[in-house]
Design a protein around this motif. Structure first.
Motif, PDB file in Angstrom:
ATOM      1  N   GLN A  98      42.270  47.510  43.131  1.00 10.60           N
ATOM      2  CA  GLN A  98      42.464  48.958  42.983  1.00 10.60           C
ATOM      3  C   GLN A  98      42.207  49.388  41.545  1.00 10.60           C
ATOM      4  O   GLN A  98      41.624  50.453  41.305  1.00 10.60           O
ATOM      5  CB  GLN A  98      43.878  49.353  43.409  1.00 10.60           C
ATOM      6  CG  GLN A  98      44.113  49.276  44.897  1.00 10.60           C
ATOM      7  CD  GLN A  98      45.590  49.402  45.261  1.00 10.60           C
ATOM      8  OE1 GLN A  98      46.477  49.104  44.473  1.00 10.60           O
ATOM      9  NE2 GLN A  98      45.842  49.859  46.481  1.00 10.60           N
TER      10      GLN A  98
ATOM     11  N   GLU B 115      47.204  49.304  35.722  1.00  7.85           N
ATOM     12  CA  GLU B 115      48.429  50.100  35.752  1.00  7.85           C
ATOM     13  C   GLU B 115      49.463  49.435  36.658  1.00  7.85           C
ATOM     14  O   GLU B 115      49.115  48.609  37.515  1.00  7.85           O
ATOM     15  CB  GLU B 115      48.132  51.514  36.275  1.00  7.85           C
ATOM     16  CG  GLU B 115      47.158  52.298  35.424  1.00  7.85           C
ATOM     17  CD  GLU B 115      47.717  52.727  34.072  1.00  7.85           C
ATOM     18  OE1 GLU B 115      48.946  52.643  33.858  1.00  7.85           O
ATOM     19  OE2 GLU B 115      46.906  53.155  33.236  1.00  7.85           O
ATOM     20  N   ASN B 116      50.717  49.808  36.480  1.00  2.81           N
ATOM     21  CA  ASN B 116      51.760  49.356  37.398  1.00  2.81           C
ATOM     22  C   ASN B 116      51.476  49.903  38.785  1.00  2.81           C
ATOM     23  O   ASN B 116      50.823  50.943  38.942  1.00  2.81           O
ATOM     24  CB  ASN B 116      53.134  49.829  36.931  1.00  2.81           C
ATOM     25  CG  ASN B 116      53.580  49.119  35.670  1.00  2.81           C
ATOM     26  OD1 ASN B 116      53.165  47.990  35.382  1.00  2.81           O
ATOM     27  ND2 ASN B 116      54.417  49.766  34.905  1.00  2.81           N
ATOM     28  N   ASP B 117      51.965  49.212  39.789  1.00  3.69           N
ATOM     29  CA  ASP B 117      51.876  49.645  41.187  1.00  3.69           C
ATOM     30  C   ASP B 117      50.456  49.712  41.730  1.00  3.69           C
ATOM     31  O   ASP B 117      50.169  50.510  42.631  1.00  3.69           O
ATOM     32  CB  ASP B 117      52.583  50.997  41.394  1.00  3.69           C
ATOM     33  CG  ASP B 117      54.053  50.950  41.008  1.00  3.69           C
ATOM     34  OD1 ASP B 117      54.716  49.938  41.339  1.00  3.69           O
ATOM     35  OD2 ASP B 117      54.528  51.899  40.375  1.00  3.69           O
ATOM     36  N   GLU B 118      49.545  48.900  41.201  1.00  4.87           N
ATOM     37  CA  GLU B 118      48.212  48.804  41.794  1.00  4.87           C
ATOM     38  C   GLU B 118      47.781  47.355  41.803  1.00  4.87           C
ATOM     39  O   GLU B 118      48.261  46.545  41.012  1.00  4.87           O
ATOM     40  CB  GLU B 118      47.190  49.690  41.063  1.00  4.87           C
ATOM     41  CG  GLU B 118      46.797  49.259  39.686  1.00  4.87           C
ATOM     42  CD  GLU B 118      45.793  50.210  39.013  1.00  4.87           C
ATOM     43  OE1 GLU B 118      45.283  51.156  39.642  1.00  4.87           O
ATOM     44  OE2 GLU B 118      45.539  49.997  37.821  1.00  4.87           O
ATOM     45  N   THR B 119      46.880  47.026  42.722  1.00  8.75           N
ATOM     46  CA  THR B 119      46.312  45.682  42.757  1.00  8.75           C
ATOM     47  C   THR B 119      45.179  45.612  41.732  1.00  8.75           C
ATOM     48  O   THR B 119      44.694  46.654  41.252  1.00  8.75           O
ATOM     49  CB  THR B 119      45.744  45.357  44.156  1.00  8.75           C
ATOM     50  OG1 THR B 119      44.612  46.211  44.405  1.00  8.75           O
ATOM     51  CG2 THR B 119      46.799  45.537  45.247  1.00  8.75           C
TER      52      THR B 119
END
Length: 181
Positions: free
Chosen positions: A80, A73-77
């Motif tokens: 994560q 997903e966007n906004d995760e490493t």
């Protein structure tokens, strides 16, 4: 792609100025729509001599076994993403270790990343996308029911590496699609 996500006008496939590849370009606002590979991220979660596997409740490959993994997903490493997918598919908590395999799958525009991980406890169960989850030893794995070649490769690397006591990073590519059934 038929329409611009920016203004809604029709797009055309052409090579934009300064580029070398065909892209969808909006005829009205000239927005260039880049389409890039998707990252599929997962975890090879271990408890003693067993690996956590999930039997898929969704397509593709419904009913087949896999490691917990899915689209980043966007906004995760990536780490994560591996932990989130494990929590979603197996309701399991893990400690994410090192990146273990990276397998390019260009014929479907994906890159598959799998981390080694340690299962933190035995409190796990099937999530929405899994029919069941299980901790399996190497001789218990249903090799003929593994959902994806990248997962089969990762599992084989793991058991070979464990026998050798050496944990290299594996980076490879699946250049050709699997044979038709």
């Amino acid at each position: 792609m038929n329409f611009c996500s920016n203004c809604g006008a029709a797009v055309e496939l052409r090579i934009p100025p300064g580029d070398t590849l065909p892209r969808y370009v909006c005829r009205q606002c000239t927005t260039v729509h880049y389409q890039n590979p998707k990252l599929v991220v997962g975890a090879l979660a271990q408890w003693e001599d067993r690996i956590l596997l999930c039997r898929r409740a969704i397509e593709p490959r419904h009913g087949f076994w896999t490691l917990p993994a899915g689209f980043m997903e966007n906004d995760e490493t990536t780490a994560q993403a591996a932990a989130r997918e494990t929590a979603e598919e197996a309701r399991a908590r893990i400690e994410v270790g090192e990146l273990y395999t990276m397998i390019d799958v260009p014929y479907i525009s994906q890159v598959h990343l799998v981390y080694r991980a340690r299962l933190l406890d035995l409190d796990f169960s099937a999530g929405e996308e899994s029919l069941e989850v299980a901790l399996l030893r190497e001789d218990e794995i249903p090799w003929d029911q593994i959902a994806f070649r990248t997962i089969g490769m990762t599992l084989r690397y793991f058991f070979e590496d464990r026998r050798r006591g050496n944990w290299p990073f594996h980076c490879t590519s699946l250049a050709l699609p699997p044979p038709a059934p």
